[in-house]
Design a protein around this motif. Structure first.
Motif, PDB file in Angstrom:
ATOM      1  N   TYR A 171      30.766  36.914  32.562  1.00  0.00           N
ATOM      2  CA  TYR A 171      31.921  37.591  31.985  1.00  0.00           C
ATOM      3  C   TYR A 171      33.188  36.866  32.396  1.00  0.00           C
ATOM      4  O   TYR A 171      33.194  36.062  33.337  1.00  0.00           O
ATOM      5  CB  TYR A 171      31.980  39.057  32.417  1.00  0.00           C
TER       6      TYR A 171
ATOM      7  N   VAL B  17      40.138  39.187  32.730  1.00  0.00           N
ATOM      8  CA  VAL B  17      41.482  39.017  32.193  1.00  0.00           C
ATOM      9  C   VAL B  17      42.444  39.243  33.359  1.00  0.00           C
ATOM     10  O   VAL B  17      42.181  40.068  34.234  1.00  0.00           O
ATOM     11  CB  VAL B  17      41.749  40.040  31.064  1.00  0.00           C
TER      12      VAL B  17
ATOM     13  N   MET C 298      46.170  40.668  28.396  1.00  0.00           N
ATOM     14  CA  MET C 298      45.210  41.602  27.823  1.00  0.00           C
ATOM     15  C   MET C 298      45.323  41.627  26.299  1.00  0.00           C
ATOM     16  O   MET C 298      44.299  41.651  25.603  1.00  0.00           O
ATOM     17  CB  MET C 298      45.404  43.002  28.396  1.00  0.00           C
TER      18      MET C 298
ATOM     19  N   ALA D 229      43.470  38.653  25.009  1.00  0.00           N
ATOM     20  CA  ALA D 229      42.019  38.830  25.079  1.00  0.00           C
ATOM     21  C   ALA D 229      41.530  39.793  23.994  1.00  0.00           C
ATOM     22  O   ALA D 229      40.538  39.523  23.315  1.00  0.00           O
ATOM     23  CB  ALA D 229      41.626  39.343  26.460  1.00  0.00           C
ATOM     24  N   VAL D 230      42.232  40.913  23.807  1.00  0.00           N
ATOM     25  CA  VAL D 230      41.831  41.913  22.821  1.00  0.00           C
ATOM     26  C   VAL D 230      41.929  41.359  21.401  1.00  0.00           C
ATOM     27  O   VAL D 230      41.163  41.754  20.519  1.00  0.00           O
ATOM     28  CB  VAL D 230      42.668  43.207  22.981  1.00  0.00           C
TER      29      VAL D 230
ATOM     30  N   VAL E 159      37.538  44.469  24.890  1.00  0.00           N
ATOM     31  CA  VAL E 159      37.659  44.223  26.328  1.00  0.00           C
ATOM     32  C   VAL E 159      37.260  45.494  27.082  1.00  0.00           C
ATOM     33  O   VAL E 159      37.774  46.583  26.805  1.00  0.00           O
ATOM     34  CB  VAL E 159      39.105  43.808  26.692  1.00  0.00           C
TER      35      VAL E 159
ATOM     36  N   PRO F 250      40.446  44.396  33.448  1.00  0.00           N
ATOM     37  CA  PRO F 250      39.858  44.123  32.142  1.00  0.00           C
ATOM     38  C   PRO F 250      38.878  42.942  32.180  1.00  0.00           C
ATOM     39  O   PRO F 250      39.146  41.932  32.834  1.00  0.00           O
ATOM     40  CB  PRO F 250      41.057  43.834  31.252  1.00  0.00           C
TER      41      PRO F 250
ATOM     42  N   TYR G 234      35.609  40.778  29.690  1.00  0.00           N
ATOM     43  CA  TYR G 234      34.848  40.641  28.451  1.00  0.00           C
ATOM     44  C   TYR G 234      33.701  39.656  28.694  1.00  0.00           C
ATOM     45  O   TYR G 234      33.800  38.758  29.530  1.00  0.00           O
ATOM     46  CB  TYR G 234      35.727  40.212  27.276  1.00  0.00           C
TER      47      TYR G 234
END
Length: 121
Positions: free
Chosen positions: A17, A20, A28, A31-32, A37, A117, A119
């Motif tokens: 993973y 963030v 964030m 990333a989103v 996330v 956070p 992902y």
């Protein structure tokens, strides 16, 4: 109510993973924009559990002791207020059909939504 059925399970695993940058709205959002996330939040307060609709911006009713994982799937703006679109695992009878709009604030964020956070790779 959990409706997990092991016979419907898929063979999906996460081998790694990406974290963030903590407490960083810009990181964030970046990333989103690429993928959902995973976030840790504090969800043990009644103000969170009884959420029905609207942009949740009650920073005093929701702390920073994370105890629940959810998924941020997007973000938006309404009437000048920026918000995260967060998918919860409590089913469609909670919130806005299982989702919550959480006001975006700098730092750790409401309910500590920006505190950790992640992902998958």
């Amino acid at each position: 109510e959990c409706q997990y059925d092991i016979s419907q399970a898929t063979d999906v695993t996460v081998s790694a993973y990406n974290a963030v940058t903590r407490n960083d709205v810009t990181a964030m959002k970046a990333a989103v924009t690429q993928q959902p996330v995973s976030v840790s939040i504090e969800a043990d307060k009644a103000v969170f559990q009884l959420y029905r609709s609207g942009i949740f911006d009650n920073a005093t009713g929701c702390g920073t002791n994370t105890d629940h994982a959810t998924l941020v799937v997007g973000f938006g703006t309404e009437d000048g207020t920026d918000y995260w679109i967060m998918k919860n695992s409590w089913g469609t009878s909670w919130g806005e059909d299982g989702y919550m709009r959480v006001a975006i604030e700098d730092g750790v964020g409401i309910c500590a939504i920006q505190s950790a956070p992640l992902y998958p790779n």
